[in-house]
Design a protein around this motif. Structure first.
Motif, PDB file in Angstrom:
ATOM      1  N   GLU A 286       0.720 -21.280  -9.432  1.00 54.64           N
ATOM      2  CA  GLU A 286       1.855 -20.429  -9.035  1.00 54.64           C
ATOM      3  C   GLU A 286       2.891 -21.214  -8.229  1.00 54.64           C
ATOM      4  OE1 GLU A 286       1.123 -16.490  -7.564  1.00 54.64           O
ATOM      5  OE2 GLU A 286      -0.495 -16.121  -8.991  1.00 54.64           O
TER       6      GLU A 286
ATOM      7  N   ASP B 129      -2.454 -10.746 -13.105  1.00 53.49           N
ATOM      8  CA  ASP B 129      -2.359  -9.996 -11.859  1.00 53.49           C
ATOM      9  C   ASP B 129      -1.600  -8.700 -12.118  1.00 53.49           C
ATOM     10  OD1 ASP B 129       0.429 -10.466 -11.510  1.00 53.49           O
ATOM     11  OD2 ASP B 129       0.032 -12.319 -10.402  1.00 53.49           O
TER      12      ASP B 129
ATOM     13  N   GLU C  78      -6.260  13.550  -5.663  1.00 57.27           N
ATOM     14  CA  GLU C  78      -5.234  14.292  -6.407  1.00 57.27           C
ATOM     15  C   GLU C  78      -5.791  14.914  -7.691  1.00 57.27           C
ATOM     16  OE1 GLU C  78      -4.335  11.357  -4.740  1.00 57.27           O
ATOM     17  OE2 GLU C  78      -3.580  12.877  -3.368  1.00 57.27           O
TER      18      GLU C  78
ATOM     19  N   THR D  65      10.298  16.211  -5.703  1.00 63.47           N
ATOM     20  CA  THR D  65      11.744  16.041  -5.502  1.00 63.47           C
ATOM     21  C   THR D  65      12.515  16.504  -6.742  1.00 63.47           C
ATOM     22  OG1 THR D  65      13.439  14.492  -4.711  1.00 63.47           O
ATOM     23  CG2 THR D  65      11.815  13.604  -6.209  1.00 63.47           C
TER      24      THR D  65
ATOM     25  N   MET E 211       0.136 -13.715  -8.075  1.00 65.57           N
ATOM     26  CA  MET E 211       0.030 -13.046  -6.788  1.00 65.57           C
ATOM     27  C   MET E 211      -0.826 -13.841  -5.848  1.00 65.57           C
ATOM     28  SD  MET E 211       0.012  -9.020  -6.955  1.00 65.57           S
ATOM     29  CE  MET E 211       1.173  -8.055  -7.898  1.00 65.57           C
ATOM     30  N   LYS E 212      -0.469 -15.088  -5.696  1.00 68.50           N
ATOM     31  CA  LYS E 212      -1.142 -15.927  -4.709  1.00 68.50           C
ATOM     32  C   LYS E 212      -0.065 -16.419  -3.758  1.00 68.50           C
ATOM     33  CE  LYS E 212      -5.145 -15.995  -6.886  1.00 68.50           C
ATOM     34  NZ  LYS E 212      -5.998 -14.836  -6.593  1.00 68.50           N
ATOM     35  N   PRO E 213      -0.382 -16.456  -2.463  1.00 67.09           N
ATOM     36  CA  PRO E 213       0.634 -16.866  -1.496  1.00 67.09           C
ATOM     37  C   PRO E 213       1.041 -18.329  -1.666  1.00 67.09           C
ATOM     38  CG  PRO E 213      -1.507 -16.604  -0.450  1.00 67.09           C
ATOM     39  CD  PRO E 213      -1.654 -16.094  -1.846  1.00 67.09           C
TER      40      PRO E 213
ATOM     41  N   PRO F 132       1.767 -22.042  -0.095  1.00 73.36           N
ATOM     42  CA  PRO F 132       0.915 -22.745   0.882  1.00 73.36           C
ATOM     43  C   PRO F 132       1.335 -22.415   2.319  1.00 73.36           C
ATOM     44  CG  PRO F 132       1.771 -24.273  -0.765  1.00 73.36           C
ATOM     45  CD  PRO F 132       2.465 -22.968  -0.986  1.00 73.36           C
TER      46      PRO F 132
ATOM     47  N   ARG G  28       4.673 -13.158  -2.593  1.00 68.53           N
ATOM     48  CA  ARG G  28       5.642 -14.208  -2.238  1.00 68.53           C
ATOM     49  C   ARG G  28       6.970 -13.617  -1.752  1.00 68.53           C
ATOM     50  NH1 ARG G  28       4.296 -19.951  -4.737  1.00 68.53           N
ATOM     51  NH2 ARG G  28       2.090 -19.613  -5.089  1.00 68.53           N
TER      52      ARG G  28
ATOM     53  N   HIS H 132      -5.725   4.833   4.144  1.00 65.31           N
ATOM     54  CA  HIS H 132      -7.077   5.273   3.778  1.00 65.31           C
ATOM     55  C   HIS H 132      -8.077   4.579   4.690  1.00 65.31           C
ATOM     56  CE1 HIS H 132      -4.505   5.028   0.162  1.00 65.31           C
ATOM     57  NE2 HIS H 132      -4.818   6.305   0.137  1.00 65.31           N
TER      58      HIS H 132
ATOM     59  N   ARG I 188       3.196  11.552  -1.435  1.00 64.84           N
ATOM     60  CA  ARG I 188       2.946  11.832  -2.854  1.00 64.84           C
ATOM     61  C   ARG I 188       1.453  11.933  -3.110  1.00 64.84           C
ATOM     62  NH1 ARG I 188       5.801  11.702  -7.138  1.00 64.84           N
ATOM     63  NH2 ARG I 188       4.222  13.260  -7.524  1.00 64.84           N
ATOM     64  N   ARG I 189       0.684  11.026  -2.536  1.00 64.11           N
ATOM     65  CA  ARG I 189      -0.763  11.097  -2.688  1.00 64.11           C
ATOM     66  C   ARG I 189      -1.376  10.991  -1.301  1.00 64.11           C
ATOM     67  NH1 ARG I 189      -1.266   5.901  -6.416  1.00 64.11           N
ATOM     68  NH2 ARG I 189      -0.137   5.170  -4.597  1.00 64.11           N
ATOM     69  N   LYS I 190      -2.578  11.535  -1.152  1.00 64.28           N
ATOM     70  CA  LYS I 190      -3.222  11.502   0.155  1.00 64.28           C
ATOM     71  C   LYS I 190      -3.351  10.058   0.631  1.00 64.28           C
ATOM     72  CE  LYS I 190      -7.205  13.400   2.588  1.00 64.28           C
ATOM     73  NZ  LYS I 190      -6.492  13.102   3.827  1.00 64.28           N
TER      74      LYS I 190
ATOM     75  N   ASP J 155      -0.945   7.934   1.229  1.00 61.48           N
ATOM     76  CA  ASP J 155       0.246   7.115   0.981  1.00 61.48           C
ATOM     77  C   ASP J 155       1.173   7.176   2.182  1.00 61.48           C
ATOM     78  OD1 ASP J 155      -0.550   6.464  -1.527  1.00 61.48           O
ATOM     79  OD2 ASP J 155       0.922   7.693  -2.582  1.00 61.48           O
ATOM     80  N   TYR J 156       2.047   6.177   2.262  1.00 61.57           N
ATOM     81  CA  TYR J 156       3.153   6.305   3.207  1.00 61.57           C
ATOM     82  C   TYR J 156       3.861   7.627   2.926  1.00 61.57           C
ATOM     83  CZ  TYR J 156       3.064   1.538   5.017  1.00 61.57           C
ATOM     84  OH  TYR J 156       2.724   0.386   5.665  1.00 61.57           O
TER      85      TYR J 156
ATOM     86  N   LEU K  39      12.844   6.041  -4.936  1.00 62.33           N
ATOM     87  CA  LEU K  39      12.160   6.440  -6.163  1.00 62.33           C
ATOM     88  C   LEU K  39      11.405   7.753  -6.028  1.00 62.33           C
ATOM     89  CD1 LEU K  39      10.336   3.276  -7.566  1.00 62.33           C
ATOM     90  CD2 LEU K  39      12.193   4.591  -8.622  1.00 62.33           C
ATOM     91  N   HIS K  40      10.905   8.026  -4.843  1.00 64.50           N
ATOM     92  CA  HIS K  40       9.979   9.145  -4.704  1.00 64.50           C
ATOM     93  C   HIS K  40      10.611  10.396  -4.126  1.00 64.50           C
ATOM     94  CE1 HIS K  40       7.074   6.230  -5.828  1.00 64.50           C
ATOM     95  NE2 HIS K  40       7.316   5.491  -4.766  1.00 64.50           N
ATOM     96  N   ALA K  41      11.786  10.251  -3.556  1.00 69.53           N
ATOM     97  CA  ALA K  41      12.416  11.414  -2.936  1.00 69.53           C
ATOM     98  C   ALA K  41      13.916  11.175  -2.812  1.00 69.53           C
ATOM     99  CB  ALA K  41      11.818  11.655  -1.553  1.00 69.53           C
TER     100      ALA K  41
END
Ligand SMILES: Cc1cc2nc3c(=O)[nH]c(=O)nc-3n(C[C@H](O)[C@H](O)[C@H](O)COP(=O)(O)OP(=O)(O)OC[C@H]3O[C@@H](n4cnc5c(N)ncnc54)[C@H](O)[C@@H]3O)c2cc1C
Lengths: 804, 291
Positions: free
Chosen positions: A121, A278, A725, A780, B1-3, B5, B44, B103, B188-190, B192-193, B260-262
């Motif tokens: 990566e 991923d 849910e 919404t 999806m690896k950081p 270095p 990243r 959670h 939106r789901r239990k 979640d933010y 997106l959600h609201a």
């Protein structure tokens, strides 16, 4: 057969292994493998002007960088069109690495191989691709408008015009007493298995042999594709699907570019190479499904009986059509569900957009078709003032109409004929299960708590178990162990359990003695794959047939030894015995030993089969002409046509009118998949399907912006429902056997997801009294709908048979 | 999806941590529970040169509940705060809000102070710090100081802490007498933010009439804001106070964004609904506590 396991709720034998972490998934393989990473297109439509890999070359641990320029022979050709169809007139597929133009965000442009994924990566991040952006097409409406073309040589963006019909729909509509026409939208979601894709390849240079592990639903076909693309002889390629952490359709698509590139790199580098997708890659470079715009015209009589149905669907197939038009065909042919629609026309225009390609996701076009049909039923009910159950009852195909021939062609290329069913029975059971007549009382009770309660229902018919075939090999070892193998793969459905049940039932051995291997081409080379709810139907019957072959051979051998007639023998708990004569028996494992006449004794058991062990019949050769050594048998099941399962779902929702939160408080399913091999597994499949149905109805969507960027390409913003849910599901079964296969079974894998959006839309509409013509819907959006001047719909009392 | 270095330091004392932070300069970042930082690294979206892991620094994992309030150390996990009966006896909002954070698995690692230092306006504890009028203690190589919540939050993911610094604790003042609290959110789901969340404190006077009503929201503004809604309900007995009017007042004081959600409008709707509900329940509690 005395050991009866068919129909028993046997616990899933694979669970212990999987739950304690002893499964072997793709990423558990090849700890020392080099790792691949990809540079992917950041643009939805753009031309590669230049690729500068030089900044990456200094990265410590970098091993190789490949671009399109490095591909040769068949690898430099476009990926195959997997399922050609005469109506797929403008099929387009991409390349394993972008040749000149990327058609969606996420297409692989450069492959990097390094000592590990971190380094890969790092190197990928340094590669500079210069792009020239091209105009972007997102969504079916833009595709239809065709202001821009996704592929320049397909200026109208139409890949296929699929067309099926029965009768003269225009005439029938004109002659109908009443007609309605309306438009609906259905959004994209995706399979989203917990484990993404992954490929590991090992090249044995001395043997010129390739072993590939892939998290796939179709190992035999991946093997053929690799052999063809890398110009290897088929017998030098092995493909194994290890434990697979879910598929739901996305892994039936193949060969994925990575399934070809990883083996290519392993050969070039002479070292194991692995790539594990991923989550971001899965979002932007695997497959999605479900977006459609649906234009519906329906005619019906005073009683609410449909006289004609005409549907025009604009189906978003994404940037490419690798998987052909299976999803559009499913929509077109499964749309009418359990209803006797006398005159019907379906036209599906499958269009290109600059988005991730569309291939089957559990349900595969059927949820959309069901959404058309069931919302049509609700509208007719509203127009005629009929209860929603009643209008359905009036339109159902009746039990004496089977086999019901639609005069159309199904997705397997065979006639669309419903083999059996009892649809009125489903409605009766659902009515009782959800206490439909009691809903008004519940609505009133919810109102006292300030909640709007609504109920909805939806029915479906699902063609399952399509051919062309599956096979199985069953072998009894001298140890008594029974090996079963299928070329068909497994992604967690419980095939190990069900196939073991079938083999044990047929052979009369304890379940523990049976060991099942799936999806390993070293063990079984001929198979099609796991899709279309076909494993139990097609492989299940093949396993039963192969086990039956073994049983017949065992009885034949044992009959000679016991000096009995094979017809007088039975096998129970691994013992072949003369019925009614205790003591006259021989263990099946001994029969297995003796089935292979030996010269050399390698252990105690084998001694019994050696040439001086006992008196033989000198007048016959040790192996009879036409017979073969070993207690094993291979057989295949090739269905005449698909078999049609069916079901009815009801959803009850409560909506908070202060926040417009939507809570599914009850979900009921009546399910008919013919004879049930294992009811616990079927219920698990239904529950899982319902979870995805709820997800598709209320939570999931692929939020592409106008530039073709996926705005929610992570689990933070793409909302799959959690356990919290998903409602508990009340399930009732009905068993209407299929006359098409020996076991009388129908598929059950996808059913749970199919009517989810239709039933939940109906329930929300019932609760709030506003037309729901697009799914999914979020709080919404519901708030927006309630404030708009959207169409009000009459709310009818849910009392059976009583017109309002 | 690896950081990308990065170097890693795991200091055993606060001084050592501060020393590494000073040496490494701009690119160094404190690592606490990692529940916000590691996803950013893996995607990243952040590429610090050094992670200074404070998990082995002793003494930072204490919850001290006293008459004045609750001090929560930098290594106190959300789960520990949620379980602390002493803490919620002094300031009930702590457990009430923490119950809405993510959670169990995330609460077991994520820290309360980390979520405040992270300054995500969707984080429950940022709002609780504001609503209770709390502060944080910031240690730098030059010494320790207390920073009031109002001076701490500068913007989304942005605080007044710059340079080599570790937030060593957060302090949440005790709930005043004759007061009640409530916290509610819509997600939106239990777990979640929240799409929108609301914490409130209602205080009654000696005649058990509303003396003050304050609210803070999450996922509504760029930084935590506390709004005084007292005017809408001042002097009213609990059972006749017009909580909906206070909810409407809150709606007028916020300026939410859509995502997106609201939509922004939907968030505003929720501000009204949640404020109305939480005020009524906080007032009922205040009444009980005034008995
Ligand atoms: C799936 C998921 C859901 C979540 N849902 C919620 C939710 O609903 N509500 C919510 O509030 N949070 C939620 N979180 C975030 C979680 O609460 C985090 O734990 C918290 O925000 C950060 O705490 P941490 O200890 O993990 O900090 P880290 O991730 O270690 O650090 C976060 C940031 O704060 C800095 N930092 C941390 N501690 C200190 C310190 N003592 N001094 C100086 N700087 C410091 C770090 O340098 C970094 O920049 C969720 C996380 C996940 C993964």
């Amino acid at each position: 057969m005395t050991t009866k396991l068919f129909g028993e709720p046997v616990r899933r034998r694979e669970d212990a292994r999987l739950i304690v972490g002893a499964g072997r998934y793709l990423d558990d393989i090849g700890a020392d493998a080099y790792a691949a990473a990809f540079v992917r297109s950041p643009y939805a439509h753009a031309r590669v002007v230049d690729i500068d890999v030089s900044p990456a070359l200094d990265v410590d641990g970098l091993l190789a960088v490949y671009t399109y320029e490095d591909l040769t022979g068949p690898m430099a050709e476009p990926l195959p069109v997997l399922i050609p169809h005469p109506q797929l007139t403008h099929a387009r597929t991409g390349y394993t690495l972008v040749r000149d133009v990327a058609h969606h965000v996420g297409e692989a442009v450069v492959m990097v191989v390094a000592v590990d994924r971190y380094v890969a990566e790092d190197a990928a991040a340094l590669i500079e691709v210069t792009w020239e952006e091209l105009p972007v097409v997102v969504g079916v409406d833009a595709a239809e408008a065709a202001v821009h073309a996704v592929h320049p040589d397909v200026p109208d963006n139409v890949a296929a015009r699929h067309h099926q019909e029965r009768g003269d729909v225009e005439a029938a509509l004109a002659a109908s007493a009443h007609t309605l026409s309306f438009t609906q939208y259905f959004e994209r979601s995706a399979s989203m298995p917990m484990e993404g894709k992954g490929v590991h390849a090992r090249w044995d240079a001395d043997d010129s042999a390739l072993r590939v592990h892939s998290s796939t639903q179709a190992s035999t076909s991946v093997r053929a594709a690799i052999a063809a693309k890398l110009e290897l002889s088929l017998e030098k390629v092995e493909v194994i699907a290890p434990d697979v952490g879910g598929g739901f359709g996305v892994k039936i698509m193949h060969p994925w570019p990575e399934e070809l590139l990883v083996p290519m790199a392993a050969i070039k580098l002479g070292h194991e190479v692995k790539w594990v997708e991923d989550r971001r890659e899965h979002f932007i470079s695997s497959a999605h499904e479900r977006q459609q715009r649906q234009e519906v015209a329906v005619g019906y009589d005073d009683d609410g009986r449909i006289t004609a149905l005409d549907v025009l669907v604009w189906h978003d197939n994404g940037a490419y059509t690798n998987y052909g038009i299976i999803v559009p065909i499913n929509t077109a042919t499964q749309l009418c569900g359990p209803y006797d629609v006398p005159v019907y026309r379906a036209r599906v225009n499958s269009v290109y957009t600059n988005t991730v390609l569309v291939t089957p996701y559990r349900g595969a076009g059927r949820p959309q078709g069901t959404f058309v049909m069931e919302r049509t039923m609700d509208r007719i009910a509203q127009e005629r003032g009929l209860d929603r159950l009643e209008v359905r009852r009036r339109n159902l195909i009746q039990n004496d109409q089977f086999p019901y021939d639609w005069g159309m062609t199904f997705q397997d290329g065979r006639p669309l004929v419903y083999d059996s069913g009892n649809y009125p029975g489903l409605v009766d059971k659902l009515e009782a299960l959800v206490d439909w007549p009691g809903l008004e009382t519940r609505r009133a009770e919810a109102a006292t708590r300030g909640k709007l309660l609504g109920a909805g229902m939806a029915m479906y018919v699902e063609g399952t178990g399509p051919g062309p075939y599956e096979g199985a090999h069953v072998e009894v070892l001298g140890s008594g162990k029974v090996l079963v193998s299928t070329g068909l793969t497994s992604q967690g459905q419980g095939h190990e359990t069900v196939f073991a049940q079938l083999a044990a039932s047929e052979l009369g051995v304890p379940l523990e003695d049976v060991e099942v291997t799936t999806g390993d081409t070293r063990r079984f080379g001929y198979a099609v794959g796991t899709f279309a709810s076909r494993a139990a139907v097609v492989s299940g019957n093949a396993v039963a047939l192969a086990a039956k072959g073994v049983r017949e051979k065992a009885l034949r051998i044992a009959a000679e030894l016991l000096e009995a007639d094979p017809g007088d023998l039975e096998i129970d708990e691994g013992l072949v015995q003369v019925k009614g004569t205790p003591g006259a028996s021989i263990p099946l494992r001994t029969v297995a030993v003796l089935s292979n006449p030996l010269r050399y004794a390698f252990d105690e058991a084998a001694r019994q089969a050696t040439q001086f062990a006992g008196p033989g019949d000198d007048s016959k050769p040790p192996i009879a002409v036409g017979d073969s050594p070993g207690l094993e048998y291979t057989d295949y099941y090739s269905p005449l046509r698909s078999t049609f399962a069916a079901g009815a779902h009801a959803a009850v929702v409560e909506i908070d009118p202060a926040t417009w939160e939507i809570d599914v408080v009850q979900y009921a399913v009546v399910h008919d998949c013919g004879n049930v091999v294992n009811p616990m597994i079927v219920e698990g499949q239904v529950q899982g399907g319902v979870a995805q149905g709820v997800g598709g109805a209320l939570y999931e969507r692929m939020a592409y912006d106008r530039d073709g960027q996926l705005q929610n390409a992570s689990f933070m913003d793409f909302l799959m429902p959690y356990a919290s849910e998903v409602p508990d599901v009340d399930i009732d079964h009905q068993e209407t056997p299929s006359p098409l296969n020996p076991l009388g079974i129908k598929g059950a894998g996808e059913a749970g997801v199919i009517p989810g959006s239709a039933a939940i839309a109906s329930a929300i509409e019932d609760a709030v009294g506003r037309r729901i013509a697009a799914m999914p819907i979020s709080p919404t959006e519901l708030y927006d709908l309630m404030r708009s001047d959207g169409e009000q719909v009459p709310r009818l009392p849910t009392a059976t048979g009583v017109p309002a | 999806m690896k950081p990308a270095p990065f170097a890693y330091a795991d200091p055993r004392t606060l001084d050592e941590a501060l020393a590494v932070l000073s040496e490494e300069g701009e690119g160094a970042k404190v690592l606490a529970g990692g529940q916000s930082l590691l996803p950013l690294l893996n995607m990243r979206l952040a590429a610090p040169t050094t992670l200074v892991d404070i998990n082995r620094v002793p003494g930072l994992d204490r919850i001290e509940a006293g008459e004045a309030g609750v001090r929560v150390g930098a290594l106190v996990r959300h789960a520990a705060l949620l379980r602390s009966a002493e803490a919620s006896a002094v300031q009930p909002l702590l457990a009430r809000a923490t119950a809405n954070v993510a959670h169990p698995a995330i609460r077991n690692r994520g820290t309360t102070v980390g979520s405040i230092a992270h300054a995500d306006p969707s984080g429950e504890m940022t709002a609780v710090l504001a609503l209770t009028g709390g502060s944080v203690t910031v240690a730098t190589p030059d010494g320790s100081s207390s920073v009031d919540w109002a001076d701490f939050f500068l913007g989304p993911l942005e605080t007044a802490v710059h340079g080599p610094a570790v937030v060593t604790s957060a302090f949440f003042p005790a709930l005043a007498p004759r007061s009640g609290t409530a916290f509610a959110e819509v997600s939106r789901r239990k777990g979640d933010y929240a799409v929108c969340g609301t914490g409130v404190v209602v205080t009654l006077d000696e005649d058990r009439r509303v003396a003050s009503a304050r609210v803070a929201h999450i996922s509504v503004g760029l930084v935590p804001e506390v709004h005084d809604l007292t005017d809408a309900v001042a002097g009213r007995p609990v059972d006749t106070a017009d909580w909906a009017a206070a909810g409407a007042m809150a709606q007028g004081l916020v300026d939410p964004d859509g995502d997106l959600h609201a939509s922004a409008d939907y968030r505003r709707l929720l501000v009204g609904a949640l404020t109305t509900r939480t005020l009524a329940s906080a007032a009922a509690e205040a009444l009980e506590r005034s008995a």
